[in-house]
Write a protein that holds these residues in place. Structure first.
Motif, short mmCIF file in Angstrom:
data_model
loop_
_atom_site.label_atom_id
_atom_site.label_comp_id
_atom_site.label_asym_id
_atom_site.label_seq_id
_atom_site.Cartn_x
_atom_site.Cartn_y
_atom_site.Cartn_z
N TYR A 245 52.49 0.41 54.82
CA TYR A 245 53.01 0.31 53.51
C TYR A 245 54.39 1.25 53.50
O TYR A 245 55.22 0.79 52.96
N PHE A 252 61.70 -2.87 51.75
CA PHE A 252 61.57 -3.63 50.46
C PHE A 252 63.04 -3.20 49.57
O PHE A 252 63.67 -3.73 48.92
N ALA A 298 47.96 -2.32 45.13
CA ALA A 298 47.23 -1.61 44.00
C ALA A 298 46.30 -2.38 43.12
O ALA A 298 45.84 -2.12 42.06
N LEU B 5 44.67 -1.05 36.77
CA LEU B 5 44.98 -1.90 35.63
C LEU B 5 44.29 -3.17 35.96
O LEU B 5 44.39 -3.83 36.77
N SER B 7 44.70 -5.91 34.72
CA SER B 7 45.48 -7.36 34.86
C SER B 7 46.28 -7.42 35.89
O SER B 7 47.14 -8.48 36.20
N MET B 8 46.04 -6.53 37.05
CA MET B 8 46.96 -6.48 38.17
C MET B 8 46.78 -7.81 39.02
O MET B 8 47.56 -8.25 39.52
N ALA B 11 48.90 -10.41 37.58
CA ALA B 11 50.24 -10.35 38.03
C ALA B 11 50.31 -10.65 39.25
O ALA B 11 51.65 -11.39 39.79
N PHE B 74 55.95 -12.86 32.78
CA PHE B 74 56.81 -11.79 32.01
C PHE B 74 55.76 -11.46 30.87
O PHE B 74 55.96 -10.38 30.48
N ASN B 171 58.39 3.60 37.39
CA ASN B 171 57.85 2.32 37.38
C ASN B 171 58.00 1.44 35.99
O ASN B 171 58.00 0.36 36.10
N LEU B 178 63.57 -5.43 34.50
CA LEU B 178 63.29 -6.68 35.08
C LEU B 178 63.36 -7.53 33.68
O LEU B 178 64.07 -8.48 33.46
N LEU B 468 62.88 1.68 40.52
CA LEU B 468 62.39 1.29 41.94
C LEU B 468 62.31 2.71 42.85
O LEU B 468 61.38 3.00 43.37
N LEU B 472 59.03 4.52 43.83
CA LEU B 472 58.29 4.41 45.23
C LEU B 472 58.57 5.83 46.06
O LEU B 472 57.62 5.95 46.67
C1 HEM Z 1 58.24 -9.71 36.89
C2 HEM Z 1 57.22 -9.71 37.83
C3 HEM Z 1 56.86 -8.25 38.42
C4 HEM Z 1 57.74 -7.99 39.71
C5 HEM Z 1 58.73 -8.34 40.28
C6 HEM Z 1 57.06 -6.53 39.77
C7 HEM Z 1 57.70 -5.68 40.96
C8 HEM Z 1 57.06 -4.71 41.25
C9 HEM Z 1 57.42 -3.62 42.32
C10 HEM Z 1 58.54 -3.96 43.15
C11 HEM Z 1 56.72 -2.55 42.17
C12 HEM Z 1 56.83 -1.46 43.18
C13 HEM Z 1 57.77 -0.50 42.40
C14 HEM Z 1 57.29 0.36 41.63
O1 HEM Z 1 56.08 0.95 41.70
O2 HEM Z 1 57.90 0.59 40.62
C15 HEM Z 1 55.73 -2.74 41.19
C16 HEM Z 1 54.80 -1.82 41.05
C17 HEM Z 1 53.73 -1.97 40.05
N1 HEM Z 1 53.69 -3.07 39.30
FE1 HEM Z 1 54.90 -4.59 39.14
N2 HEM Z 1 56.17 -6.32 39.09
C18 HEM Z 1 55.86 -7.57 38.44
C19 HEM Z 1 55.07 -7.48 37.26
C20 HEM Z 1 53.90 -6.75 37.10
C21 HEM Z 1 53.12 -6.74 35.82
C22 HEM Z 1 52.91 -8.12 35.21
C23 HEM Z 1 52.24 -5.79 36.29
C24 HEM Z 1 50.89 -5.59 35.24
C25 HEM Z 1 49.77 -6.05 35.52
C26 HEM Z 1 52.67 -4.94 37.21
C27 HEM Z 1 52.04 -3.66 37.55
C28 HEM Z 1 52.76 -2.90 38.55
C29 HEM Z 1 51.99 -1.88 38.98
C30 HEM Z 1 50.57 -1.11 38.20
C31 HEM Z 1 52.70 -0.98 39.69
C32 HEM Z 1 52.39 0.19 40.57
C33 HEM Z 1 51.71 -0.14 41.83
C34 HEM Z 1 51.57 1.29 42.63
O3 HEM Z 1 51.41 2.10 42.11
O4 HEM Z 1 51.51 1.10 44.04
N3 HEM Z 1 53.91 -5.55 37.66
N4 HEM Z 1 55.98 -3.93 40.49
#
Ligand code: HEM
Lengths: 338, 526
Positions: A245, A252, A298, B5, B7-8, B11, B74, B171, B178, B468, B472
């Protein structure tokens, strides 16, 4: 000019040869690890009852094998390997060969750049040359912080195969940059992409090991019964997953920068920052897969092996993008020089 | 607090689906990026292409199914971000949570007992208060808790500290950005336009709708948006590699020297290059292609000029600029005449009698033409491409089976058209002895874009990146320091940490706090 380029080619072949020797040494190291695990498992079975075979075993340096048993693991994520490998001359010489190979590789890359009077990453041959150099660089640098030498077999195999393919199939003579590539963004965009590849390669290797390790752990076999005995000297699946990771998120982020730098360049060169050109499509696919990987980590039920598969598929697409898309797919990014 | 979450999973599946849905966009040519490829695909796969077209395979990225995936994604994103934002605002205001009873259960745990021997005079309360100051200085949010003695543990006082709220903020910023980008592209894209125009050296282009060769407006485009300017291509310079024999003849520089005129601004000289567009009047002008435009003059048998123009020929091979073009003479001759021609900048005869070009510069330029008579098909009102001639139904007069040789001309030469139709001249634009340099005009093809989304997308991208990186790499962790007064006058202090997500630095951080706390308390370290 031409002489510098022949020197570059010679240096590159020598570097490839050294990496190949390193590959052999890395493989010998794996063999030695297997033997050690064998010894350790015999020691265990003679020292303690078979029912305790899962307990921790420490193989100490020097003479025989000291066996230390502990009560059943207290913490689930105890990351120490089951068997601690001894210091290994083959591993050390493998790393030395990698470093030597790397120095020659840098020399090859730099002289190619001087011969061409520009950055040495403007056609597929040069992408491969510089890309593999950065893979090795990332491997060596990361090793200063975390001991990942056990990934050497994977990395050296990857680098040797790519280099052979690059030098044999993609070699082109030095040529000046076509106007489309005359941009500072060439330097930034391609450099970011290839560095990202280095980290993603490590992430892939770690994920493969994680999968193997997780399978072994799930079976709960005694170390004597392992198919890949050397795996017992590797960290636990949990630890491997965390390492994977950490390398993947660096990759990434670099890939995100690649994508953005590419769009800025595309805006200057083609008048739009995003146009779903073939290469853009694949850059996007790779980005989304790795976003999926981060999400998977996650997500309940996806953490662990499924996430690992995503990291492996992700690197598969990186290599695909780097080779097949460059050569066989038509698009604005047709700079393979072939 | 650290809850998953629900709904993860959705997604994630949608993300993976998005990746898969994008793949066909790279396997099949797309109308948006490669319209010629699509046409060619239809010719090569006449059975398959219409089927693929039905399922929008040539418009993947605007197709119903691709759109469905990203719109769902989205929607899921909105549904996921909104509750997290409210939750996070709450978390930002909340006190760090109560200290767990048994810190020793946590993975990063250590304890130490200090007494007068160590140079420490503090009691539990003083020790914890100093820990609180220390943690506060290290950007932790802190809260003191007291626990009375129970049957299993003595009375204690502790500080509960938390840091890294920025991680969640990042986050949320990332995901919202986006969304911002998608909205900007979706809406802003409608206000822009793109157009193409081929300009021959010496000719001009005026930025009005009718002067474009092709034009694709966004949904909300209004012709009044076009800013009035004129652009003249004074000269098109190309530099070829001549020293490096491995790349001999490779173009290393294209330079379109232009003069632009704006209503208030007078005339300006500029140059447009690949990778270096001209930004003018809210539009960006890009140099995307170039080639030769032989000047051809056709006269009737009485010597009256019935046609004269520099006709852009399309390069077939960018490395040698062998080019193809058509000449249409609709009026003035006894019949409508069409000609299909090849232009070779440096002609070289092949054994078959045909020619090829060996170098893209004008070393030995040659124009060959085949002449047809009949209906040019341009009277029907249907616009016809200037680069194509439909010779079905026209009568060939030269080449092929006619027994008449094709017309072959070098710059400055002229010859009779067959059947006494008249004469044709390949005009030399720069007659000088001993060189063909400049004898044939070049053309440049410009893409003219007005894109209203760039600024919005750029802002979105900056937030994506900042979000981001913080999300991260900023660790979110809790640290607890708990102290007990022992009966013998010493204090026992416990340190423990807990991370959310991956936090390789946690152990070091807890250790560091313990060490610095000891120093604050005056521990002798020799
Ligand atoms: C457009 C589509 C999406 C993209 C491209 C995307 C991309 C990413 C990326 C690159 C991260 C890692 C960076 C960060 O933590 O900010 C992330 C984390 C996360 N995303 Fe998304 N995401 C998308 C949609 C969603 C949706 C719909 C959800 C809700 C269900 C979601 C929930 C989360 C959560 C909870 C994390 C944190 C994960 C962690 O703590 O390791 N994302 N997402």
């Amino acid at each position: 000019m031409v002489d510098l380029n022949s020197f570059s080619l010679l240096a590159l072949w020598s570097a490839t040869a050294l990496y190949a020797l390193a590959l052999i040494a890395f493989a010998l190291d794996l063999g030695r690890r297997s033997a050690e695990v064998n010894d350790a498992s015999h020691a265990v079975s003679s020292a303690v009852a078979a029912s305790e075979a899962r307990s921790e075993v420490t193989a100490e340096a020097g003479g025989g094998v000291a066996v230390k048993t502990r009560p059943a693991a207290k913490k689930r994520d105890d990351s120490a390997p089951q068997v601690t490998a001894k210091r290994s001359p083959s591993l050390r010489s493998a790393m030395a060969l990698m470093v030597l190979g790397f120095l020659l590789h840098v020399a090859a890359d730099v002289t190619r750049g001087i011969a061409a009077e520009r950055v040495p990453w403007a056609n597929l041959y040069e992408f491969v040359m510089t890309g593999t150099m950065l893979v090795v660089a990332v491997f060596l640098v990361v090793n200063i912080k975390v001991d990942l030498r056990y990934l050497g077999t994977f990395i050296s195999l990857l680098v040797v195969s790519l280099l052979c393919m690059g030098t044999i199939n993609f070699y082109v003579e030095v040529a000046p940059l076509p106007p489309a590539l005359q941009s500072a963004w060439l330097v930034i965009h391609v450099f970011l992409a290839t560095t990202a590849m280095g980290f993603l390669a490590l992430g892939c290797a770690l994920s493969v090991l994680q999968l193997i390790q997780a399978r072994t752990e799930a079976r709960g076999a005694a170390i004597g019964d392992l198919k890949l005995k050397f795996m017992a000297t590797f960290p636990t699946a949990h630890r491997l997953e965390n390492l994977a990771y950490r390398t993947v998120i660096v990759g990434f982020v670099l890939w995100t920068f690649t994508l953005i730098a590419g769009s800025i360049w595309a805006e200057a060169a083609w008048g739009r920052y995003w146009g779903w050109d073939t290469k853009e499509v694949w850059t996007f696919i790779i980005w989304v897969i790795y976003a999926g990987y981060i999400h998977a980590r996650a997500t309940k039920g996806w953490r662990g092996s499924r996430a690992a598969w995503l990291a492996i598929i992700g690197f598969g697409t990186v290599i695909f993008n780097f080779t097949v898309v460059n050569i066989f797919f038509n698009g604005l990014h047709s700079y393979s020089g072939l | 607090m650290w809850r998953q979450l629900t709904s993860m999973r959705t997604a994630l599946l949608l993300l993976l689906l998005l990746a898969i849905a994008a793949i066909p966009g790279s396997l099949v040519p797309q109308r948006s990026s490669d319209p010629n490829g699509v046409t060619q695909y239809f010719t090569e796969h006449p059975d398959l292409a219409p089927v693929l077209d039905k399922v929008q395979m040539f418009d993947v990225f605007t197709s119903a199914w691709f759109s469905a995936v990203y719109i769902l994604l989205f929607l899921s994103l909105i549904g996921c971000v909104i509750p997290r934002v409210t939750h996070h605002i709450g978390a930002l205001r909340a006190r760090p949570p109560r200290t767990p009873i048994r810190l020793s259960r946590l993975s990063d745990y250590s304890e130490v007992t200090y007494g007068a021997d160590d140079g420490v005079k503090a009691d539990a309360a003083a020790a914890v208060s100093s820990a609180r100051d220390l943690l506060k200085k290290s950007k932790y949010r802190v809260e003191l808790y007291e626990a009375p003695a129970t049957r299993t543990s003595p009375a204690s006082i502790s500080v509960s500290a938390e840091r890294g709220y920025l991680r969640e903020t990042g986050n949320l910023v990332f995901h919202s950005a986006l969304l911002l980008i998608l909205l900007v592209v979706g809406i802003g894209g409608g206000f822009g336009y793109t157009g193409q125009r081929v300009v021959v050296e010496g000719q001009s282009f005026v930025n009005v709708l009718g002067d474009y060769d092709s034009f694709s407006p966004g949904r909300f485009f209004d012709p009044a948006q076009l800013s009035p300017y004129a652009l003249t291509l004074d000269e098109f310079d190309v530099t070829y590699e001549t020293e490096n024999l491995n790349a001999y003849g490779q173009a290393i520089d294209f330079d379109a020297k232009v003069t632009t005129k704006t209503p208030g601004g007078g005339e300006t000289d500029s140059s447009i290059k690949v990778n270096d567009p001209l930004r003018l009047g809210g539009t960006d002008i890009y140099l995307l292609g170039n080639g030769y435009a032989p000047t051809i003059t056709v006269k009737d048998p009485d010597g009256n000029v019935v046609f004269t123009d520099s006709v852009p020929f399309l390069p077939q091979d960018p490395s040698t600029l062998t080019s193809v073009g058509v000449v249409k003479v609709p009026d003035g001759l006894t019949k409508q005449v069409g000609m299909v021609g090849f232009f070779y900048p440096t002609a070289y005869p092949l054994e078959s009698g045909a020619y090829t070009s060996t170098y893209p510069g004008l070393e030995y330029p040659l124009l060959t033409l085949n002449v047809y008579t009949g209906d040019l098909g341009i009277d029907g009102g249907v616009p016809k491409s200037v680069y194509a001639l439909d010779v079905d139904g026209m009568k060939p007069l030269t080449g092929g089976d006619t027994g008449v040789d094709s017309i072959e001309l070098m710059p400055g030469q002229s010859t009779e058209l067959p059947n006494g139709l008249g004469t044709i001249e390949f005009v030399n634009e720069n007659p000088q002895k001993g060189s063909f340099a400049g004898s044939v005009h070049r053309f440049a093809s410009f893409d003219i874009h007005s894109d209203k989304t760039q600024l919005g997308v750029a802002i979105g991208v900056v937030f994506v990146l900042l979000g981001l990186l913080t999300s991260l790499f900023v660790p979110r962790r809790r640290v607890w320091v708990k102290a007990y007064d022992n009966d013998d006058g010493t204090v026992r202090i416990e340190y423990a940490g807990l991370a959310r997500g991956e936090d390789p630095g946690l152990a070091d951080a807890v250790e560091g706090i313990a060490y610095r706390h000891g120093t604050e308390l005056g521990v002798d370290r020799e």
